[in-house]
Design a protein around this motif. Structure first.
Motif: not given
Length: 53
Positions: A18-25, A30-37, A42-45
């Motif tokens: 749940p915390e990882l999903i929250w960070v992803y969302l 936000s404007r910092e989409r490039y930091r989401n990779g 990790l979530l995809l794995g």
């Protein structure tokens, strides 16, 4: 640790999902989409490991 055959280790890693999903969302909105990779990978794995079980 999720790939371990020990059930307790898999449950330990899933408690952070749940915390990882929250960070992803939060970063997706936000404007910092490039930091989401890294979180996205990790979530995809995790998804692929859970789906294959």
């Amino acid at each position: 640790m999720y790939r371990s055959s020990e059930e307790g280790l898999r449950r330990f890693t899933l408690q952070f999902l749940p915390e990882l999903i929250w960070v992803y969302l939060r970063h997706s909105a936000s404007r910092e989409r490039y930091r989401n990779g890294c979180v996205e990978a990790l979530l995809l794995g995790i998804y692929n490991l859970v789906r294959d079980r």
